[in-house]
Design a protein around this motif. Structure first.
Motif: not given
Length: 635
Positions: A20, A37, A42-43, A451-452
């Protein structure tokens, strides 16, 4: 001729990882986003938490009483850019007739009369509700702690307070009490607290437990219901009531005269943040996504449409020919912004068409234009504002309340001096922006997170600066002044109109490639925001620069258009450049007729960006080194 190669040295590395990334205009906001994160958020959780921290740690640049614009995509729909609309409209009482009756020719740049309905908080809570995963209490905990327990204050916050200290003492006592406790201006590094703001945020959290005023005392059963309860408390409960009561007290505005605001509880209750479809343009295999023409975002798209017809050598910001071409294209797009953009139907399809772009492209010659040249749109008459190179407030003019005195000089400095002589505090004039001589008087804020999973967001919070209007004691913040971007003349695309949004300068960007979002970026800087982002896009898309290389590279912008902020002056042919652009390039621009202001080596551009490679999942982030405040983080 090839595109100028980037410098091998960068001020920071372009961060790379797979987990992230976050970047913002303040390291505490960036650290907050990364902490979220790391804890599984999440983002959207991360960006919301960081945004409320920005309200606390950059109060001279944004606040809960301001506005925001965001653009994002979700991992579920990676190719769909969405606009998060957090720009409130003009209150019902904000009419041209009322302002004229108050003896005003322009909407003031400070004071509650210039306040649009606050939109930032509702927008962030909407995003959190629909796309986040965390509870509101978890998200707001970071900001509550910084407001309650204190944070080391920035030198620029102290400088802003010092600059408006006399205004606070003489005219805005509630602001003096909040920002100058016991009459003392804080010093850099002091722990500054805002317990009233901490209590405000805590009360929003408590609303979800049935402890608010704006709904029946029944606990909400779901995360979404708890967030909606906080939203109702904001717009119908104690916040709305305090806002409406506070503006009834007459106070000093940037006009040098005293006025009451017109915000009511009904205005607060009537606003809802929303999602909108993004305006887009295809450029060199990339889709650039921006707000609609109620913001200035499409002006960047129009500039790209004009530049798309030129060879690579004319797209290089580091050369004389490239810088000249870019400046001329920006002038044409920004003239259309002033002539046509507003909160009504705007023929954006025509303005972005190849036919129209080609007609605009033909106007670019080897010489710098000093004219205001909007294009011709079928069925519409372009608005052409008066040439206002300096502004004398009514208190100094001899025209008995008629049109503002207009000077023939292109020096905006004299206009500001006249305002100061009328008792108008210069730091309260318009947006806390970059002065035309390059002096940094403050900016706005910006944050980017990826994010991932592939969620990505870019957002630009602004308004509600501590120097905007008197602080509301029980809330710990003040109202913004976005209505200063409207005109009091009838028939313009952005005439002050109750219920309509003022045309905002807040303009984050999402970039897509191959139908998938690959980058989110943005910058503070008022009218300069998209001008600086354009340089980044050209250098990364055409020149192959890394994000940090593009952010570090020399910046410039035009001032050859009416400013969006009070007192709405402009400098025909004006261009502000960083000295690192080079003596030869700068001299060449001057020979072409650009009226150059040198701004120093590291003064322009406030960009940050995050990047995601959809093929590998590798993430990147970069942030602006100017001012030693913005940072990126990630792994």
């Amino acid at each position: 001729m090839s595109f100028t190669r980037p410098e091998t040295f960068t001020t920071r590395p372009t961060l790379q990882g797979t987990f992230g990334m976050a970047a913002s205009t303040h390291w505490l906001a960036t650290g907050t986003a990364q902490a979220v994160l790391e804890r599984g958020g999440n983002a959207f959780d991360a960006a919301t938490a960081a945004a409320f921290v920005l309200h606390v740690v950059e109060p001279h640049l944004n606040g809960p009483g301001g506005d925001m614009t965001g653009v994002f995509n979700t991992a579920a729909e990676p190719g769909k850019p969405v606009i998060l609309m957090g720009q409130g409209p003009a209150p019902a009482g904000a009419t041209v007739q009322h302002f004229r009756g108050e003896g005003l020719e322009l909407v003031p740049g400070s004071g509650a009369l210039a306040a649009a309905v606050p939109g930032a908080v509702d927008a962030w809570l909407l995003l959190l509700r629909d796309h986040g995963t965390w509870e509101l209490a978890e998200v707001l905990d970071f900001a509550i702690r910084y407001a309650r327990d204190g944070h080391p204050v920035l030198a620029r916050v102290c400088g802003t307070i010092s600059a408006v200290a006399e205004l606070f003492r003489e005219h805005w006592p509630t602001s003096a009490e909040l920002w100058m406790p016991e009459g003392r201006i804080p010093e850099e590094g002091d722990l500054v607290r805002n317990p009233a703001l901490a209590r405000t945020l805590q009360r929003l959290v408590q609303a979800g437990a049935g402890l608010g005023e704006a709904f029946a005392a029944e606990p909400a059963h779901t995360r979404e219901e708890r967030i909606d309860a906080a939203r109702r408390e904001w717009r119908e409960g104690f916040v709305a009531r305090a806002v409406a009561e506070s503006v009834r007290t007459p106070h000093r505005h940037s006009s040098g005269t005293d006025h009451r605001g017109v915000m009511t509880m009904a205005d607060m209750a009537g606003f809802r943040a929303s999602y909108e479809e993004a305006a887009t343009f295809e450029f060199r295999g990339h889709t650039i996504a921006k707000t609609g023409p109620w913001g200035q975002g499409p002006a960047l798209l129009q500039t790209l449409a004009i530049l798309a017809g030129f060879d690579e050598e004319r797209l290089d910001p580091s050369t004389e020919l490239g810088a000249h071409t870019i400046l001329e294209a920006q002038k044409l797009a920004l003239a259309d912004r002033e002539a046509y953009y507003g909160d009504d139907d705007v023929p954006l399809g025509y303005l972005l068409s190849e036919e129209y772009a080609a007609s605009r492209r033909e106007l670019i010659t080897d010489e710098a234009s000093h004219e205001f040249r909007p294009g011709s749109v079928p069925g519409l008459e372009p608005y052409v504002p008066a040439l206002r190179t300096e502004y004398v407030p009514p208190a100094l003019s001899n025209d008995d309340g008629g049109a503002p005195a207009l000077g023939g000089s292109a020096s905006s400095g004299r206009g500001r001096s006249a305002a100061a002589a009328a008792g108008v505090g210069e730091p309260t004039i318009g947006e806390p922006d970059v002065a035309r001589n390059g002096e940094t008087r403050g900016d706005t804020c910006h944050i980017d997170v990826v994010d991932r999973w592939g969620n990505m967001v870019a957002a630009t919070p602004s308004g509600g600066w501590l120097q905007s209007s008197p602080a509301i004691p029980e809330l710990g913040f003040c109202l913004g002044t976005r209505l200063q971007m409207t005109w009091l003349e009838p028939g313009t695309p952005s005439t002050l109109t109750p219920g309509k949004r003022p045309r905002t300068t807040l303009t984050p960007t999402l970039v897509l490639r191959g139908g998938v979002a690959v980058s989110a970026l943005g910058s503070p800087g008022g009218d300069q925001q998209d001008q600086w982002q354009l340089l980044y896009l050209l250098r990364t898309i055409v020149g192959g620069y890394s994000p940090q290389q593009a952010i570090d590279a020399p910046a410039f912008h035009t001032t050859s258009m009416p400013g969006s902020f009070w007192p709405r002056t402009w400098e025909p042919g004006g261009a502000v450049v960083e000295d690192r652009l080079g003596d030869d390039v700068i001299a060449g621009l001057e020979r072409r007729g650009h009226r150059i202001t040198r701004a120093g080596d590291w003064t322009l551009g406030r960009l940050s960006a995050v990047v995601r490679d959809p093929g590998t999942g590798v993430l990147q982030a970069a942030a602006n080194p100017r001012g030693a405040q913005g940072y990126a983080s990630g792994r």
